[in-house]
Write an enzyme that holds these catalytic residues in place. Structure first.
Site, mmCIF file in Angstrom:
data_model
loop_
_atom_site.group_PDB
_atom_site.id
_atom_site.type_symbol
_atom_site.label_atom_id
_atom_site.label_comp_id
_atom_site.label_asym_id
_atom_site.label_seq_id
_atom_site.Cartn_x
_atom_site.Cartn_y
_atom_site.Cartn_z
ATOM 1 N N LYS A 252 0.877 -1.175 0.000
ATOM 2 C CA LYS A 252 0.000 0.000 0.000
ATOM 3 C C LYS A 252 0.917 1.227 0.000
ATOM 4 O O LYS A 252 1.807 1.339 0.855
ATOM 5 C CB LYS A 252 -0.916 -0.003 1.216
ATOM 6 C CG LYS A 252 -1.962 -1.101 1.099
ATOM 7 C CD LYS A 252 -3.173 -0.867 1.917
ATOM 8 C CE LYS A 252 -4.278 -1.863 1.595
ATOM 9 N NZ LYS A 252 -3.868 -3.266 1.435
ATOM 10 N N LYS B 138 -14.102 -5.333 -6.736
ATOM 11 C CA LYS B 138 -15.328 -4.527 -6.638
ATOM 12 C C LYS B 138 -15.043 -3.221 -5.902
ATOM 13 O O LYS B 138 -15.586 -2.180 -6.239
ATOM 14 C CB LYS B 138 -16.411 -5.331 -5.914
ATOM 15 C CG LYS B 138 -16.951 -6.493 -6.743
ATOM 16 C CD LYS B 138 -18.105 -7.190 -6.056
ATOM 17 C CE LYS B 138 -18.520 -8.428 -6.826
ATOM 18 N NZ LYS B 138 -19.537 -9.234 -6.109
ATOM 19 N N ARG C 31 -5.217 -5.839 -11.412
ATOM 20 C CA ARG C 31 -6.169 -6.669 -10.665
ATOM 21 C C ARG C 31 -7.485 -5.895 -10.654
ATOM 22 O O ARG C 31 -7.489 -4.689 -10.374
ATOM 23 C CB ARG C 31 -5.668 -6.865 -9.238
ATOM 24 C CG ARG C 31 -6.682 -7.531 -8.320
ATOM 25 C CD ARG C 31 -6.343 -7.314 -6.827
ATOM 26 N NE ARG C 31 -5.081 -7.869 -6.433
ATOM 27 C CZ ARG C 31 -4.348 -7.370 -5.425
ATOM 28 N NH1 ARG C 31 -4.739 -6.296 -4.751
ATOM 29 N NH2 ARG C 31 -3.202 -7.927 -5.101
ATOM 30 N N ARG D 229 -13.000 -6.632 6.030
ATOM 31 C CA ARG D 229 -13.519 -7.994 5.806
ATOM 32 C C ARG D 229 -14.835 -8.200 6.565
ATOM 33 O O ARG D 229 -15.751 -8.826 6.067
ATOM 34 C CB ARG D 229 -12.507 -9.072 6.251
ATOM 35 C CG ARG D 229 -11.157 -9.005 5.601
ATOM 36 C CD ARG D 229 -11.121 -9.250 4.116
ATOM 37 N NE ARG D 229 -11.553 -8.240 3.211
ATOM 38 C CZ ARG D 229 -10.834 -7.216 2.716
ATOM 39 N NH1 ARG D 229 -9.603 -7.034 3.101
ATOM 40 N NH2 ARG D 229 -11.346 -6.370 1.843
ATOM 41 N N GLN E 122 -10.941 -0.482 -9.116
ATOM 42 C CA GLN E 122 -12.143 -0.837 -8.340
ATOM 43 C C GLN E 122 -13.401 -0.557 -9.157
ATOM 44 O O GLN E 122 -13.659 0.594 -9.539
ATOM 45 C CB GLN E 122 -12.176 0.008 -7.060
ATOM 46 C CG GLN E 122 -10.980 -0.215 -6.141
ATOM 47 C CD GLN E 122 -10.655 1.004 -5.298
ATOM 48 O OE1 GLN E 122 -10.743 2.147 -5.781
ATOM 49 N NE2 GLN E 122 -10.238 0.797 -4.070
ATOM 50 N N ALA F 176 -13.432 -1.858 -1.708
ATOM 51 C CA ALA F 176 -13.683 -2.173 -0.301
ATOM 52 C C ALA F 176 -13.849 -0.959 0.606
ATOM 53 O O ALA F 176 -14.045 -1.109 1.802
ATOM 54 C CB ALA F 176 -12.533 -3.030 0.223
ATOM 55 N N ASP G 92 -1.659 -2.035 -4.173
ATOM 56 C CA ASP G 92 -3.100 -2.151 -3.905
ATOM 57 C C ASP G 92 -3.753 -0.796 -4.128
ATOM 58 O O ASP G 92 -3.094 0.248 -4.016
ATOM 59 C CB ASP G 92 -3.333 -2.550 -2.437
ATOM 60 C CG ASP G 92 -3.089 -4.031 -2.181
ATOM 61 O OD1 ASP G 92 -2.971 -4.810 -3.145
ATOM 62 O OD2 ASP G 92 -3.030 -4.402 -0.990
ATOM 63 N N HIS H 175 -14.700 -13.362 -4.754
ATOM 64 C CA HIS H 175 -15.157 -14.650 -4.226
ATOM 65 C C HIS H 175 -16.576 -14.911 -4.697
ATOM 66 O O HIS H 175 -17.254 -15.784 -4.180
ATOM 67 C CB HIS H 175 -15.141 -14.639 -2.691
ATOM 68 C CG HIS H 175 -13.918 -14.017 -2.125
ATOM 69 N ND1 HIS H 175 -13.820 -12.671 -1.847
ATOM 70 C CD2 HIS H 175 -12.720 -14.552 -1.840
ATOM 71 C CE1 HIS H 175 -12.615 -12.406 -1.394
ATOM 72 N NE2 HIS H 175 -11.926 -13.527 -1.387
HETATM 73 C C1 FAD Z 1 -7.062 -10.751 -3.909
HETATM 74 C C2 FAD Z 1 -7.886 -9.549 -3.545
HETATM 75 C C3 FAD Z 1 -7.272 -8.311 -3.481
HETATM 76 C C4 FAD Z 1 -8.033 -7.170 -3.182
HETATM 77 N N1 FAD Z 1 -7.447 -5.939 -3.254
HETATM 78 C C5 FAD Z 1 -8.210 -4.841 -3.079
HETATM 79 C C6 FAD Z 1 -7.678 -3.536 -3.285
HETATM 80 O O1 FAD Z 1 -6.504 -3.350 -3.624
HETATM 81 N N2 FAD Z 1 -8.505 -2.463 -3.089
HETATM 82 C C7 FAD Z 1 -9.827 -2.617 -2.746
HETATM 83 O O2 FAD Z 1 -10.552 -1.623 -2.620
HETATM 84 N N3 FAD Z 1 -10.341 -3.846 -2.532
HETATM 85 C C8 FAD Z 1 -9.586 -4.954 -2.693
HETATM 86 N N4 FAD Z 1 -10.136 -6.193 -2.505
HETATM 87 C C9 FAD Z 1 -11.487 -6.320 -1.880
HETATM 88 C C10 FAD Z 1 -12.593 -6.221 -2.895
HETATM 89 O O3 FAD Z 1 -12.709 -4.880 -3.349
HETATM 90 C C11 FAD Z 1 -13.946 -6.649 -2.286
HETATM 91 O O4 FAD Z 1 -14.255 -5.823 -1.213
HETATM 92 C C12 FAD Z 1 -13.965 -8.081 -1.796
HETATM 93 O O5 FAD Z 1 -13.271 -8.925 -2.671
HETATM 94 C C13 FAD Z 1 -15.418 -8.601 -1.678
HETATM 95 O O6 FAD Z 1 -16.015 -8.628 -2.927
HETATM 96 P P1 FAD Z 1 -16.327 -9.967 -3.759
HETATM 97 O O7 FAD Z 1 -15.906 -9.731 -5.158
HETATM 98 O O8 FAD Z 1 -15.711 -11.148 -3.114
HETATM 99 O O9 FAD Z 1 -17.887 -10.057 -3.817
HETATM 100 P P2 FAD Z 1 -19.039 -9.942 -2.727
HETATM 101 O O10 FAD Z 1 -20.273 -9.758 -3.517
HETATM 102 O O11 FAD Z 1 -18.704 -8.977 -1.658
HETATM 103 O O12 FAD Z 1 -19.034 -11.386 -2.091
HETATM 104 C C14 FAD Z 1 -19.339 -12.565 -2.818
HETATM 105 C C15 FAD Z 1 -19.274 -13.748 -1.867
HETATM 106 O O13 FAD Z 1 -17.923 -13.919 -1.422
HETATM 107 C C16 FAD Z 1 -17.878 -14.297 -0.053
HETATM 108 N N5 FAD Z 1 -17.208 -13.203 0.698
HETATM 109 C C17 FAD Z 1 -16.857 -11.996 0.222
HETATM 110 N N6 FAD Z 1 -16.246 -11.264 1.172
HETATM 111 C C18 FAD Z 1 -16.224 -12.051 2.270
HETATM 112 C C19 FAD Z 1 -15.708 -11.885 3.587
HETATM 113 N N7 FAD Z 1 -15.110 -10.761 3.963
HETATM 114 N N8 FAD Z 1 -15.871 -12.902 4.475
HETATM 115 C C20 FAD Z 1 -16.453 -14.058 4.097
HETATM 116 N N9 FAD Z 1 -16.951 -14.273 2.864
HETATM 117 C C21 FAD Z 1 -16.832 -13.292 1.964
HETATM 118 C C22 FAD Z 1 -19.303 -14.490 0.362
HETATM 119 O O14 FAD Z 1 -19.615 -15.839 0.118
HETATM 120 C C23 FAD Z 1 -20.073 -13.572 -0.573
HETATM 121 O O15 FAD Z 1 -21.386 -13.961 -0.734
HETATM 122 C C24 FAD Z 1 -9.414 -7.327 -2.854
HETATM 123 C C25 FAD Z 1 -10.013 -8.577 -2.924
HETATM 124 C C26 FAD Z 1 -9.293 -9.676 -3.278
HETATM 125 C C27 FAD Z 1 -9.987 -11.004 -3.387
#
Ligand code: FAD
Length: 306
Positions: free
Chosen positions: A99, A186, A183, A288, A162, A188, A133, A226
């Site tokens: 970061k 969505k 990368r 998270r 994002q 965060a 990131d 995920h």
């Molecule tokens: C490898 C990686 C790097 C990332 N880097 C960044 C970054 O640099 N900047 C940034 O803003 N964001 C980052 N993120 C976070 C991202 O923006 C999302 O907030 C996060 O991935 C949740 O979104 P989702 O696509 O999994 O979908 P969602 O719609 O949020 O979730 C889909 C499903 O995934 C599972 N899930 C998701 N989150 C969780 C959790 N916390 N605990 C348990 N189950 C969960 C659940 O089953 C949920 O129903 C990163 C995520 C990943 C995977």
């Protein structure tokens, strides 16, 4: 989205922060998301994952350091991470995520750039890729600018976009034209409606569009989610267009949807696990929690059962 905003706002309050950091109640769930507090613990987990055929991105937790001295310290800590990866038999499978606010971005652009370049220089002989990131929106433009600038000397770096931000479509075009490794996530952070889609359904739709664009024209893109429904759609899209499974990677966070990580890996895809470690876990942990109400219910249940 309302839940997310509530959690992120409450988590920023000092008494809540103090309680969560001090309470043993949160330890099991912290452990689920974080691979220990030391580099040795994190390397052990990273090498274990690499043994199973996963790729890894190590993230030394820490962001928004308060002083230039702290930025120097976190740069030094990251140099230790790079040296450890460089000495590992699994070095080809492990990269790092950083970061820029941990490297001093709040203290000055020059400081962050100097520290970022130090890491890239150290990573170069080992061929270790470093990804910046993407943090909250005050840092979007500066992160993109800095990554583009240093890429002229160090192509072993890239960043994150994002899908919740309105600007992302145009940022994708600019960075894809640079052949920058991206990368797509969505998003965060808590962002105002003036710059980010407030509705989850719209964010999901945008995410699919951005990921398709990257799969078609990106340079070894990382699809980080995920969301199984979206992943299945994108798998089908890539299959139909004859996009090689080695031409991109799926990325997921340590401790989240391990079943899906294993399934994709067994199907022959590249899967990278994002592995955070260190003692500055609080902001990462609260993001998270905010993503999934069930994580908080888990804690509430253990409170009631005590
Ligand atoms: C490898 C990686 C790097 C990332 N880097 C960044 C970054 O640099 N900047 C940034 O803003 N964001 C980052 N993120 C976070 C991202 O923006 C999302 O907030 C996060 O991935 C949740 O979104 P989702 O696509 O999994 O979908 P969602 O719609 O949020 O979730 C889909 C499903 O995934 C599972 N899930 C998701 N989150 C969780 C959790 N916390 N605990 C348990 N189950 C969960 C659940 O089953 C949920 O129903 C990163 C995520 C990943 C995977």
């Amino acid at each position: 989205m309302l839940f997310r905003s509530l959690i992120l706002k409450s988590a920023a309050l000092p008494p809540i922060k103090k309680f969560v950091k001090g309470s043993r109640l949160f330890r099991p769930i912290v452990k689920r998301f974080i691979a220990g507090e030391t580099l040795a613990e994190a390397m052990k987990t990273a090498e274990g994952l690499a043994d199973q055929g996963f790729l890894v991105s190590l993230d030394l937790l820490g962001e928004n350091v308060a002083t230039a001295e702290e930025a120097e310290q976190s740069t030094q800590n990251y140099l230790d991470v790079i040296n450890q990866i460089g000495a590992s038999p699994h070095k080809a499978a492990i990269n790092i995520s950083i970061k820029l606010t941990a490297l001093g971005l709040d203290q000055g652009l020059d400081l962050a750039e100097t520290n970022y370049r130090k890491l890239l220089e150290a990573a170069k002989p080992h061929n270790i890729f470093i990804r910046a990131d993407m943090e909250g929106s005050p840092y979007t433009q500066v992160t993109i600018d800095l990554v583009r600038k240093v890429r002229a000397d160090y192509p072993n770096t890239g960043t994150v976009l994002q899908s919740y931000l309105y600007r992302t479509d145009s940022d994708l075009d600019i960075l894809m034209a640079d052949k920058c490794r991206l990368r797509i996530v969505k998003g965060a952070y808590l962002e105002p409606e003036s710059i980010a889609h407030p509705e989850k359904t719209t964010v999901d739709k945008q995410y699919v569009e951005h990921a398709k664009k990257l799969l078609t024209r990106g340079y070894y893109p990382a699809i980080a989610s995920h969301d199984e429904h979206i992943i299945n759609q994108l798998k089908e899209f890539a299959e139909q267009r004859g996009i090689s499974r080695n031409g991109y990677e799926w990325q997921m966070l340590f401790g989240i949807r391990r079943d899906l990580q294993a399934k994709l890996h067994d199907e022959g895809y590249n899967v990278r696990v994002y592995l955070p470690f260190g003692d500055a876990w609080y902001p990462y942990f609260t993001r998270r929690l905010a993503e999934r109400p069930a994580n908080l219910l888990f804690i509430t249940r253990s409170l009631i059962q005590k």
